[in-house]
Design an enzyme around this catalytic site. Structure first.
Site, mmCIF file in Angstrom:
data_model
loop_
_atom_site.group_PDB
_atom_site.id
_atom_site.type_symbol
_atom_site.label_atom_id
_atom_site.label_comp_id
_atom_site.label_asym_id
_atom_site.label_seq_id
_atom_site.Cartn_x
_atom_site.Cartn_y
_atom_site.Cartn_z
ATOM 1 N N GLY A 1 2.116 1.839 10.657
ATOM 2 C CA GLY A 1 3.014 2.994 10.537
ATOM 3 C C GLY A 1 3.665 3.404 11.845
ATOM 4 N N GLU B 1 -5.547 -5.568 10.200
ATOM 5 C CA GLU B 1 -4.535 -4.551 10.452
ATOM 6 C C GLU B 1 -4.834 -3.846 11.768
ATOM 7 O OE1 GLU B 1 -2.454 -3.153 6.724
ATOM 8 O OE2 GLU B 1 -4.305 -2.038 6.746
ATOM 9 N N ASN C 1 0.860 -1.186 0.000
ATOM 10 C CA ASN C 1 0.000 0.000 0.000
ATOM 11 C C ASN C 1 0.893 1.231 0.000
ATOM 12 O OD1 ASN C 1 -1.873 1.994 0.436
ATOM 13 N ND2 ASN C 1 -2.283 1.434 2.573
ATOM 14 N N LYS D 1 0.055 4.213 -0.222
ATOM 15 C CA LYS D 1 -0.637 5.370 0.365
ATOM 16 C C LYS D 1 -0.446 6.594 -0.554
ATOM 17 C CE LYS D 1 0.354 3.364 4.833
ATOM 18 N NZ LYS D 1 0.016 3.417 6.219
ATOM 19 N N SER E 1 3.282 -2.564 10.202
ATOM 20 C CA SER E 1 4.732 -2.518 10.376
ATOM 21 C C SER E 1 5.425 -3.834 10.016
ATOM 22 C CB SER E 1 5.082 -2.080 11.804
ATOM 23 O OG SER E 1 4.570 -0.784 12.053
ATOM 24 N N HIS F 1 -9.457 0.767 4.667
ATOM 25 C CA HIS F 1 -8.186 0.957 5.364
ATOM 26 C C HIS F 1 -8.415 1.837 6.589
ATOM 27 C CE1 HIS F 1 -4.109 2.246 6.243
ATOM 28 N NE2 HIS F 1 -3.714 1.166 5.586
ATOM 29 N N GLU G 1 -6.871 4.253 7.737
ATOM 30 C CA GLU G 1 -6.740 5.699 7.499
ATOM 31 C C GLU G 1 -8.021 6.263 6.879
ATOM 32 O OE1 GLU G 1 -3.035 5.350 5.403
ATOM 33 O OE2 GLU G 1 -2.113 4.728 7.278
HETATM 34 C C1 PEP Z 1 -0.821 -0.151 5.840
HETATM 35 O O1 PEP Z 1 -0.813 0.989 5.416
HETATM 36 O O2 PEP Z 1 -1.739 -0.924 5.484
HETATM 37 C C2 PEP Z 1 0.249 -0.584 6.731
HETATM 38 C C3 PEP Z 1 0.164 -1.771 7.268
HETATM 39 O O3 PEP Z 1 1.263 0.302 6.943
HETATM 40 P P1 PEP Z 1 2.704 -0.019 7.625
HETATM 41 O O4 PEP Z 1 3.206 -1.317 7.013
HETATM 42 O O5 PEP Z 1 3.548 1.138 7.295
HETATM 43 O O6 PEP Z 1 2.454 -0.193 9.091
#
Ligand code: PEP
Length: 248
Positions: free
Chosen positions: A171, A165, A10, A12, A211, A94, A96
């Site tokens: 993040g 997630e 992703n 973003k 992460s 997601h 976000e």
């Molecule tokens: C994501 O944006 O779905 C995500 C898991 O981000 P990160 O790997 O940076 O934690």
């Protein structure tokens, strides 16, 4: 069983053409495990561009879409438009989108239903916040999010990948331990078995996201109910190839 490992990147709201060229060159160089389905989630404005340069063994996803085919929805894109530029996947729900843009379970579920009806495949994201985990509400929250999805799509799960997630791990550099992730994935599968069907529960692929890096991917990949990853930050870096190959 035989669930194919599936890794999504992703991006973003990151990348310009130069950075995208670098990421794509890295994917071309690979080598990417042929037993893994790889999908990159691209900012809408670059979808068409990425389609012209991406290698055949990598799929492309939009990061969002609206819940109807066209109309007066300024700034939105529809699944029909995503399909029209040759893209077959979309990431929906997601965290976000949920936290920054206020998308509720019902809206996410409506979007998922419309995307599926339009012929897109969907990575549908769910997960709890830190506060929810610390107050022992993880399962309550992810089951509520799943229930909304099931109300909208019933037992039509063939074209869905579920991404668990935990919001506190996205993040932040904090990864769920393999046991924490496995426990939730197992609970999700049990819920699907009880509330949809045994065959959906067995077949649906559940990614872990939060992460994920080259350093932790192998151990996470070894968990029975983890069928891949959704990767944010590390999907912009060369180590994404190692994450794709973590199940080897
Ligand atoms: C994501 O944006 O779905 C995500 C898991 O981000 P990160 O790997 O940076 O934690």
């Amino acid at each position: 069983m035989g669930r194919k490992f599936v890794v999504g990147g992703n991006w973003k709201m990151n990348g310009d053409k130069n950075q995208i060229n670098e990421i794509v060159n890295n994917l071309k160089k690979g080598p990417l495990d042929p037993n893994v389905e790889v999908i990159v989630g691209v900012p809408a404005i670059y979808l068409s561009y990425v389609k012209t340069i991406i290698p055949d063994n990598v799929e492309v996803a939009a990061q969002n879409c609206w819940k109807s085919p066209k109309g007066a929805f300024t700034g939105e894109i529809s699944p029909a438009m995503i399909k029209d530029v040759g893209v077959n996947w979309v990431i929906l729900g997601h965290s976000e989108r949920r936290t920054i843009f206020g998308e509720k379970d019902e809206l996410v579920a409506e979007k998922v239903a419309h995307a599926l009806e339009s012929g897109l495949k969907v990575i549908a994201c769910i997960g709890e916040t830190l506060e929810e985990r610390e107050s022992g509400k993880t399962e309550e929250v992810v089951f509520r999010q799943l229930k909304a999805l099931v109300s909208a799509i019933g037992d039509k799960w063939e074209n869905i990948v579920l991404a668990y997630e935990p919001v506190w791990a996205i993040g932040t550099g904090k990864t769920a331990t393999p046991q924490q992730a496995q426990d939730v994935h197992h609970a999700l599968r049990n819920w699907l078995s009880a509330n949809v069907s045994g065959s959906v529960s067995d077949a649906v692929r559940i990614q872990y996201g939060g992460s994920v890096t080259a350093a932790n991917a192998k151990e996470l990949a070894s968990c029975k109910d983890i069928d891949g990853f959704l990767v944010g930050g590390a999907s912009l870096k060369p180590e994404f190839v190692e994450i794709v190959n973590a199940n080897q």
